[in-house]
Structure formats: C-alpha cells, structure tokens
Design an enzyme around this catalytic site. Structure first.
Site, PDB file in Angstrom:
ATOM      1  N   THR A   1      14.051  17.913 -14.111  1.00 17.57           N
ATOM      2  CA  THR A   1      13.156  17.047 -13.135  1.00 17.57           C
ATOM      3  C   THR A   1      13.888  16.422 -11.865  1.00 17.57           C
ATOM      4  O   THR A   1      14.971  15.960 -11.862  1.00 17.57           O
ATOM      5  CB  THR A   1      12.477  16.106 -14.022  1.00 17.57           C
TER       6      THR A   1
ATOM      7  N   TYR B   1      14.299   9.145 -19.271  1.00 23.10           N
ATOM      8  CA  TYR B   1      13.716  10.442 -19.174  1.00 23.10           C
ATOM      9  C   TYR B   1      14.602  11.217 -18.336  1.00 23.10           C
ATOM     10  O   TYR B   1      15.126  12.420 -18.608  1.00 23.10           O
ATOM     11  CB  TYR B   1      12.187  10.316 -18.464  1.00 23.10           C
TER      12      TYR B   1
END
Ligand code: UDP
Length: 327
Positions: A117, A141
């Site tokens: 990501t 995350y």
C-alpha cells in the site's frame, strides 16, 4: 490449468483478481477465512476455507493444489481501525503473512505477488511518490504492510522467494460486467460511503478534515480502478513466471483528487447530490498520497484503461444498484 493461490479471493480486490486470472488462463484457488470476504464472490475457481495463521491448513492446501504462485490479498485494511487496535493489525497482517510465506517456501512455491500500500510511504513533502521514496508510515496498517515487505526480502535472501510487491493507491470501481464489486461491512471507504449516502442508506458522508494543507482543505488521493489494478497483478505474475527478479511497483495514475472533487464528480455521474457534513480529521490519514510512478507502465506494459474518476464512480454506482451491496 496452472493454479495460483489467491488469499482473500472472496474480498473486493481478490475476487476481481480471480476473475482476471481466469480470463488469462489460470485457475485461481481462493483461500479465505470469510471474516470479511463473501462466499458469493468466489465464482472463478475452487475455494479453500482457512485462516492464514493455520499452518497445517496452508500446508494441506499447497499439497492439494501445487500452485505455481501466491497472490496475497488477505489483510485487514482500515486505516482508522488500525490506529485504534494496532495489535489486531500486527497479528492478522504480519503473523498471517509470515505463516503463509513460510508455508509457500516449504512447499517450493517460490513466486509471490503481494498487495502492499501507499500507506507505507506516510506523510511526505514531495508531491508525487515513486518506488524509491522513503517509507515512513503514520498508521499501523501501513506499518504492518511495510513489515511484510521486509519479510519478503529476507526470504528472498535466505530461500530465493521471488516476489512482486504492488503498492496500491486508492482502489475504486467494480467489475463493469456487474459480477463482483466492493462490499465491506462496515464500509469505510470514500466512494462506497458516498454512494450509500446518495442512496439514503446512511444519513450523510462525513468529510474527514477540511483544514489540510491542500487547495480546498481536504485530503488528496490517487484513485485507480480495481480492474486496472488486477490486470497489473496478472502482468506481475507473468513477470515472475518468466523468471525475472523481484520488483516493487506503485499502482496509481499520477493524478490526485481531493475529497471535495470526488464528491463533485459523484454528483455529476449519478445526477444526485451527495449529502455530506464536515467533520474532524480521521487519525492516521495523510494529507496527500499520489503515485508518481511510471515503472509499471514501462516495465510491465501496464496500460490502465478505466482509471478515470467518472468511470470508477459509474462502475461503483452500477454495482451499488444491483442490490448485492445491501446484504
Ligand atoms: N474519507 C472521508 N470520509 C469517509 C471516508 C473517507 O472524508 O467517510 C476520506 C479520507 O479521509 C481520505 C479519503 O477519503 O482522505 C480516502 O479514504 P478511504 O478510507 O477511502 O481510503 P484510504 O485513503 O484510507 O486508504
């Protein structure tokens, strides 16, 4: 047919990847624990239920199917939640991925495509981010995904596990044929939340922060169509099967849109006004995340065809109206 193990194959991106793999002549074998995935999204190949932290189950699945590669999508992916319960993200994302990587290596499955990501880059001064930009995540995350990238590098050094890492920017849209689409419970992502608000399924969209250092005060993101994104995964898989070395690729368009711009586009595409209210910043959100990469186009021959905001919103809106979304 050549099998590919797709973790999270019942999820949003994983199910689109399964469709693309099947179209490219592979058999996608979904591995999913169905905590956030949907059984009716598994339509393109066999399904194996299991959890990534269950090594014995993974060993059995590798033995049964002998996949040539793994595409690893299964993960928790909510930035806001990761700030509230980081342990959940480290356990699920990192321990699960490590167990999967060890099982793949033990089975001799040495081609690994990993879903990372842009959240691994974090808050930076440069306007566009390329693959060499320093990784400084500001939410758990992103930290958990960066850790998995490091684990992959270690296993390449020790065992020769070759990998392609894709760092996604903001994935949006749905299968234009309407077979699958985005479906999270709870839904937290901007475009589906916005469509929910238009449809009256929630009172309003809350714009998270209007005091960012951007032209209109709201966060800027680079949106990429899920079908373009999974096409890149098939190209990355072919790169590995052709024997080429490990590589990192950003997947974005190079153009950023603010939350207010996405709302305006949505008003135009749906011909309905998004009800919204302005709220405080969401912890963990970066001001701006825009991909400056042309590497995927140059080295993989990736040519995104649906990654414009009107097309992404129109595809998402069409899917939204199928009723699948209401389950
Ligand atoms: N966002 C928002 N309201 C929402 C959901 C998202 O204002 O209900 C904003 C969020 O702050 C970010 C952008 O929309 O700037 C994209 O957020 P999303 O959760 O879709 O993806 P993320 O960037 O967190 O991966």
């Amino acid at each position: 047919m050549t099998k590919v193990l797709v973790t999270g194959g019942a999820g949003y991106i994983g199910s689109h990847a399964c469709k693309a793999l099947k179209a490219a002549g592979f058999t996608p074998v979904t591995f999913d624990n169905f905590v956030t995935g949907w059984r009716d999204a598994v339509k393109f190949g066999p399904c194996e239920e299991g959890d990534l932290t269950d090594r014995a189950r993974l060993d059995a699945v590798f033995a049964t199917h002998a996949p040539v590669a793994v595409m690893h999508f299964a993960a928790l992916s909510q930035v806001g939640e990761s700030m509230q319960v980081p342990g959940k993200y480290w356990h699920n994302n990192v321990t699960g991925s490590l167990t999967l990587i060890e099982a793949a290596v033990a089975a001799g499955c040495m081609n690994f495509v990993f879903s990372s990501t842009c959240a691994t880059y974090g808050e930076q001064d440069n306007v566009v981010l390329d693959e060499d930009s320093v990784q400084m995540p500001i939410n758990s995350y992103g930290s958990s995904k960066r850790a998995i990238e490091e684990i992959l590098r270690d296993f390449e050094a020790s065992d020769g596990l070759r990998h392609v890492i894709f760092r996604y920017f903001n994935v949006a849209g749905a299968d234009p044929e309407g077979e699958i689409g985005e479906h999270h419970r709870p839904e937290t992502h901007l475009i589906p939340v916005m469509l929910d608000a238009i449809d009256g399924k929630r009172p309003a969209l809350t714009v998270f922060g209007t005091d960012y250092d951007t032209p209109d005060g709201t966060c800027i993101r680079d949106y990429v169509h899920v079908c373009d994104l999974v096409d890149a995964h098939v190209l990355g898989l072919r790169r590995l099967l052709d024997g080429k070395g490990s590589r990192v690729f950003n997947l974005g368009t190079g153009t950023g849109f603010s939350v207010r711009e996405v709302i305006e586009q949505s008003n135009a595409v749906t011909n309905r006004a998004v009800p919204y209210e302005e709220g405080p910043r969401r912890p963990g959100d970066c001001t701006r995340l825009v991909s400056g990469s042309t590497r995927a186009e140059a080295e993989l021959g990736w040519t995104p065809t649906r990654s414009t905001l009107p097309v992404m919103i129109a595809d998402a809106w069409r899917w939204h109206q199928t009723g699948h979304y209401d389950k």
